[in-house]
Design a protein around this motif. Structure first.
Motif, mmCIF file in Angstrom:
data_model
loop_
_atom_site.group_PDB
_atom_site.id
_atom_site.type_symbol
_atom_site.label_atom_id
_atom_site.label_comp_id
_atom_site.label_asym_id
_atom_site.label_seq_id
_atom_site.Cartn_x
_atom_site.Cartn_y
_atom_site.Cartn_z
ATOM 1 N N VAL A 124 1.115 -0.917 0.003
ATOM 2 C CA VAL A 124 -0.045 0.423 -0.086
ATOM 3 C C VAL A 124 0.860 1.544 0.159
ATOM 4 O O VAL A 124 0.655 2.167 -0.387
ATOM 5 C CB VAL A 124 -0.527 0.020 1.060
ATOM 6 C CG1 VAL A 124 -1.562 1.232 1.421
ATOM 7 C CG2 VAL A 124 -1.941 -1.071 0.907
ATOM 8 N N ALA A 125 1.628 1.631 0.586
ATOM 9 C CA ALA A 125 2.950 2.342 0.922
ATOM 10 C C ALA A 125 3.534 2.719 -0.620
ATOM 11 O O ALA A 125 3.424 3.896 -0.938
ATOM 12 C CB ALA A 125 3.709 2.280 1.728
ATOM 13 N N ALA A 126 3.746 1.642 -1.261
ATOM 14 C CA ALA A 126 4.715 1.824 -2.619
ATOM 15 C C ALA A 126 3.725 2.224 -3.231
ATOM 16 O O ALA A 126 3.936 3.000 -4.737
ATOM 17 C CB ALA A 126 5.469 0.625 -2.719
ATOM 18 N N VAL A 127 2.488 1.665 -3.534
ATOM 19 C CA VAL A 127 1.377 2.846 -4.399
ATOM 20 C C VAL A 127 1.019 3.687 -3.810
ATOM 21 O O VAL A 127 1.590 4.373 -5.611
ATOM 22 C CB VAL A 127 0.579 1.819 -4.573
ATOM 23 C CG1 VAL A 127 -0.856 2.216 -5.052
ATOM 24 C CG2 VAL A 127 0.501 0.015 -4.585
ATOM 25 N N ASN A 128 1.271 4.144 -3.016
ATOM 26 C CA ASN A 128 0.877 5.665 -2.810
ATOM 27 C C ASN A 128 1.852 6.286 -3.215
ATOM 28 O O ASN A 128 1.931 7.624 -3.613
ATOM 29 C CB ASN A 128 0.533 5.685 -1.019
ATOM 30 C CG ASN A 128 -0.857 5.410 -1.387
ATOM 31 O OD1 ASN A 128 -2.194 6.856 -1.627
ATOM 32 N ND2 ASN A 128 -1.834 4.579 -0.916
#
Length: 277
Positions: A124-128
């Motif tokens: 999730v952090a990488a996508v954001n």
């Protein structure tokens, strides 16, 4: 374990948690997030430094993060509500699905290995981070929100992922809403409200999930550290309102890029922990 009565240990610990609280509060206001992207990695490192194994440090970091998000998300959502930009209809629609997702995530927490939490955070952090650093150009699924059934599925997913990551759901819901052409200020404001829906049941769920588990911090109730909560909250209170004001008055370009770099760094940190486990 470290001797918490030693000033050489205690004072730096207090300083780190106070700084983390200030960043959590500020991010809660600016981005409509609970600040878990800051608190989870900081708490994880703190608990490991205190001598706790990753199997304990990770769920306690996540559970304590959810507890810290309760007051910051309430303050942030009230600030945005006063400005009239919170989508209350969507929050009412999401209330039950989010709760179901949070309870499922809390149940998983009792048995999951730390890599499960870390992997959820990495994805999730990488996508954001990618969205923030690319400026979001071309990031659009459709020009309006989907059906109520699809929105309920989104709500359950937001609750589940947020409970595993120890975040208020703002990073996830903000991404979903902007992908469906919701204006950024409305997405940020509504995401702040999502944090309230997630943090309260999430905290109670992690308290229950960790009840009776061995090797917890002596101040912990289940997977929630009361001392860490108490040391973090005061500075988060001080900075939340500044974040809300900034969100409505300044360009977000540089802030989004800085936050994107931070998320990318956290993703790489947890990815390294998974690979070397």
């Amino acid at each position: 374990m470290m001797d918490l009565l030693d000033p050489a240990t205690l004072l730096p610990l207090i300083a780190v948690l106070a700084l983390a609280g200030a960043l959590i509060g500020f991010l809660a206001g600016v981005f409509g997030i609970g600040g878990g992207a800051i608190s989870v990695p900081v708490f994880y490192e703190v608990f490991q430094a205190l001598g706790h194994a990753p199997e304990v440090a990770m769920p306690v970091a996540v559970g304590t993060s959810l507890a810290v998000i309760i007051p910051t998300s309430i303050l942030s959502s009230l600030g945005h509500f006063k400005r009239g930009t919170v989508d209350m209809d969507l929050l009412r629609l999401w209330a039950l699905p989010v709760l179901v997702g949070v309870l499922l995530g809390s149940a998983i927490a009792r048995f999951a290995q730390p890599q499960v939490f870390q992997l959820a955070f990495v994805v999730v952090a990488a996508v954001n981070a990618t969205k923030l650093l690319s400026g979001g150009s071309g990031w659009r699924l459709r020009d309006s929100l989907p059906s109520r059934g699809a929105l309920r599925l989104y709500g359950s997913g937001v609750g589940l992922v947020s409970a595993l990551m120890g975040i208020g759901g703002g990073a996830v819901s903000n991404l979903i809403l902007t992908l469906h052409n919701v204006p950024i200020h409305r997405a940020v404001s509504t995401s702040a409200g999502v944090g309230v829906l997630i943090a309260i049941p999430g905290t109670l769920g992690y308290m229950a999930a960790g009840w009776g588990q061995p090797d917890l911090p002596p101040d912990a109730i289940g997977f929630v550290s009361l001392a860490t909560f108490a040391l973090t909250i005061p500075t988060s209170f001080l900075t939340t309102r500044f974040g809300v004001a900034l969100a409505h008055h300044l360009s977000r370009k540089h802030l989004e890029r800085a936050f994107g770099l931070f998320l990318l760094a956290v993703s790489l940190r947890f990815l390294w922990a998974i690979v070397t486990a």
